[in-house]
Design a protein around this motif. Structure first.
Motif, PDB file in Angstrom:
ATOM      1  N   LYS A  16      51.862  49.900  37.258  1.00 30.05           N
ATOM      2  CA  LYS A  16      51.668  48.460  37.243  1.00 30.05           C
ATOM      3  C   LYS A  16      50.244  48.125  37.641  1.00 30.05           C
ATOM      4  N   LYS A  17      49.855  46.888  37.390  1.00 31.86           N
ATOM      5  CA  LYS A  17      48.511  46.463  37.739  1.00 31.86           C
ATOM      6  C   LYS A  17      48.426  46.171  39.234  1.00 31.86           C
ATOM      7  N   LYS A  18      47.273  46.465  39.793  1.00 32.13           N
ATOM      8  CA  LYS A  18      47.079  46.197  41.214  1.00 32.13           C
ATOM      9  C   LYS A  18      45.662  45.691  41.426  1.00 32.13           C
ATOM     10  N   VAL A  19      45.497  44.907  42.453  1.00 35.84           N
ATOM     11  CA  VAL A  19      44.197  44.336  42.783  1.00 35.84           C
ATOM     12  C   VAL A  19      43.565  45.179  43.887  1.00 35.84           C
ATOM     13  N   VAL A  20      42.369  45.681  43.612  1.00 40.73           N
ATOM     14  CA  VAL A  20      41.664  46.516  44.583  1.00 40.73           C
ATOM     15  C   VAL A  20      40.210  46.080  44.647  1.00 40.73           C
ATOM     16  N   SER A  21      39.518  46.528  45.679  1.00 40.56           N
ATOM     17  CA  SER A  21      38.085  46.227  45.794  1.00 40.56           C
ATOM     18  C   SER A  21      37.295  47.040  44.767  1.00 40.56           C
ATOM     19  N   VAL A  22      36.094  46.592  44.478  1.00 41.86           N
ATOM     20  CA  VAL A  22      35.231  47.321  43.548  1.00 41.86           C
ATOM     21  C   VAL A  22      34.957  48.729  44.067  1.00 41.86           C
ATOM     22  N   LYS A  23      34.761  48.853  45.366  1.00 36.77           N
ATOM     23  CA  LYS A  23      34.490  50.167  45.960  1.00 36.77           C
ATOM     24  C   LYS A  23      35.662  51.118  45.736  1.00 36.77           C
ATOM     25  N   ARG A  24      36.873  50.604  45.960  1.00 39.54           N
ATOM     26  CA  ARG A  24      38.067  51.425  45.751  1.00 39.54           C
ATOM     27  C   ARG A  24      38.264  51.716  44.262  1.00 39.54           C
ATOM     28  N   ALA A  25      38.025  50.713  43.412  1.00 38.31           N
ATOM     29  CA  ALA A  25      38.166  50.901  41.969  1.00 38.31           C
ATOM     30  C   ALA A  25      37.215  51.972  41.464  1.00 38.31           C
ATOM     31  N   TYR A  26      35.995  51.989  42.010  1.00 40.52           N
ATOM     32  CA  TYR A  26      35.014  52.998  41.595  1.00 40.52           C
ATOM     33  C   TYR A  26      35.565  54.408  41.851  1.00 40.52           C
ATOM     34  N   ASN A  27      36.142  54.631  43.028  1.00 39.56           N
ATOM     35  CA  ASN A  27      36.673  55.953  43.365  1.00 39.56           C
ATOM     36  C   ASN A  27      37.823  56.343  42.445  1.00 39.56           C
ATOM     37  N   ILE A  28      38.704  55.382  42.163  1.00 39.76           N
ATOM     38  CA  ILE A  28      39.847  55.672  41.287  1.00 39.76           C
ATOM     39  C   ILE A  28      39.375  55.993  39.872  1.00 39.76           C
ATOM     40  N   LEU A  29      38.498  55.148  39.342  1.00 41.17           N
ATOM     41  CA  LEU A  29      38.017  55.347  37.975  1.00 41.17           C
ATOM     42  C   LEU A  29      37.180  56.611  37.858  1.00 41.17           C
ATOM     43  N   MET A  30      36.410  56.906  38.896  1.00 39.32           N
ATOM     44  CA  MET A  30      35.583  58.117  38.881  1.00 39.32           C
ATOM     45  C   MET A  30      36.456  59.363  38.783  1.00 39.32           C
TER      46      MET A  30
END
Length: 480
Positions: free
Chosen positions: A247-261
């Motif tokens: 499902k979709k979740k709202v995260v900070s840009v910093k956290r999103a960077y780590n996940i996407l990386m």
């Protein structure tokens, strides 16, 4: 990370000397064993198959450096390496860890090692892709050229440029400049706390479906069957993929960077190549350090219950050390050329008490020296990670500056040696115990004593230790 394939035995010993005091025989034996792996690899294939590793048994009481040698080998070898404790294993047919799990653990270590190396090579491309995806999330109306999106689903475009700037440039130029400005903000950390909506993915590179956890049933003693160690994760990932991700979740840009990386790294790395390279390294260069091997020796002629199981563990270890095929989730692993280093105190037994077949598979035996006062003095000050230096640096973070003079070093070494003689001998670990007692007050008051410079000498050491001894005696009055 050093590559032992390019290091001579002398160079390997010199590196070990930086962290381990004494134990020259053990260090030389390990260095030669590692170098022989390189020499074997240079032999003609017909001869290479005939040369087996010269496995080692290190004998010495606790705290003399056996584990430290193993720990430093991890950094020096550049090869897949694990340390296991023989007491953790149970004989086939008993509930617990089967001995083949050590090979599976070694393969997992090799996978991590190879992936880390590959990640360095694809780091730049992974970062580029990650930043592109972050910009797509923050500016959904300005998708990068490699992304596909239907016009009817495209949300309103966001721009960081003024109306005049937009009017003077083409739409493509406006998009490029907008993304470039936002990218600068992301890299500088200005956007770290900004929130974005991220879709969790199932399958490769993504997280498993939220709320679903599968706990595989333990199959202790089933050493000849398939590897079930990651069954839970595999089933969860398959369920997630079947239902189209999470499902979709709202995260900070910093956290999103780590996940996407992490997702981009997984996408760029050839997983089949990782497994193939890791398997080859395990079989050709793998090292397994088996600690506390003396604890699986039966103690006496009347072998009952646990005594029988101990000997059973030895018999289970034997085929792995001799060379056999072990089933893992990555395929079959041949253990013939894995180097095994065993260690134990052997305080109530000796290596010859191991079953004869297992003894024969460890042709090199090394006796480690007992700790002396002189060795304790060297341990306190000589290694690059000397424990006195560790305490100096820790307290320096509070602006409290301490210094050990020669009299303090000598007195601490003498006390450590005497306490080991009168109490249980725990080797160099006794030094940590003594230093904690000496510096306990300073560590507690450090935040209030910033700016002070304190010289620790023999008088200071004796005073602090006597104070702690008196406090312990006073407390003893109230302990039943």
């Amino acid at each position: 990370m050093f590559d032992y394939e390019t290091m001579t035995p002398k160079q390997l010993v010199a590196e070990l000397d930086k962290y381990i005091i004494g134990q020259d025989e053990a260090k030389r034996a390990v260095a030669v064993a590692l170098r022989n792996r390189v020499r074997r690899g240079r032999l003609p294939e017909a001869m290479r198959d005939e040369v087996s590793p010269k496995n080692i048994i290190m004998v010495g009481s606790t705290g003399v450096g056996k584990t430290e040698i193993a720990r430093r080998l991890t950094k020096l070898s550049g090869a897949p390496f694990i340390k296991v404790e023989a007491t953790k294993f149970t004989e086939v047919g008993y509930v617990g860890r089967d001995v083949e799990s050590m090979v599976r653990d070694l393969m997992n270590a090799a996978i991590s090692l190879v992936k880390a190396e590959m990640e360095k090579n694809i780091q730049a491309e992974a970062e580029k892709r990650t930043y592109d995806r972050l910009l797509d999330l923050l500016l959904p109306g300005t998708k990068s050229h490699h992304k596909e999106q239907s016009e009817e689903d495209e949300p309103p475009r966001i721009s960081l440029l003024s109306e005049n700037e937009e009017a003077q440039e083409s739409e493509e130029a406006v998009i490029a400049r907008t993304r470039a400005k936002l990218l600068e903000r992301i890299k500088s950390g200005q956007m770290d706390d900004h929130k974005v909506e991220l879709s969790s993915k199932g399958g490769k590179g993504g997280s498993i479906m939220p709320g679903v956890e599968v706990f595989p049933v333990g199959l202790g003693g089933m050493g000849d069957g398939p590897d079930f160690s990651d069954m839970g994760q595999q089933i969860s990932s398959q369920i997630s993929a079947m239902f189209g991700g999470g499902k979709k979740k709202v995260v900070s840009v910093k956290r999103a960077y780590n996940i996407l990386m992490q997702e981009e790294r997984e996408q760029l790395i050839d997983q089949d190549a990782v497994i193939e390279i890791a398997k080859e390294r395990v079989e050709r260069r793998g090292i397994i350090f088996i600690d506390e091997i003396d604890k699986i020796i039966s103690s006496g002629s009347n072998k009952q219950g646990g005594e029988v199981s101990r000997e059973g563990v030895q018999r289970d270890i034997l085929p792995i050390v001799e060379g056999s095929m072990v089933n893992t989730k990555y395929g079959m692993i041949d253990t013939t050329y894995i180097l095994f280093i065993a260690a134990g105190a052997f305080s109530n037994s000796k290596p010859s008490d191991l079953i004869p077949e297992l003894q024969g598979r460890f042709p090199i035996r090394v006796q480690l020296e007992e700790m002396s006062v002189a060795m304790f003095e060297q341990i306190l000050i000589k290694p690059q990670n000397a424990i006195t230096q560790q305490y100096i640096e820790l307290l320096k973070t509070e602006d409290l500056f301490i210094e050990f003079d020669e009299s303090a070093i000598k007195r601490i070494a003498e006390i450590a040696y005497e306490e080991n003689r009168l109490q249980e001998n725990i080797g160099a670990r006794r030094l940590h115990n003594i230093l904690e007692r000496i510096l306990e007050t300073l560590s507690f008051e450090a935040t209030d004593r910033g700016g002070e410079h304190i010289l620790i000498d023999a008088t200071y050491v004796d005073r602090e230790l006597k104070t702690k001894e008196r406090e312990a005696n006073d407390l003893g009055k109230y302990v039943l």
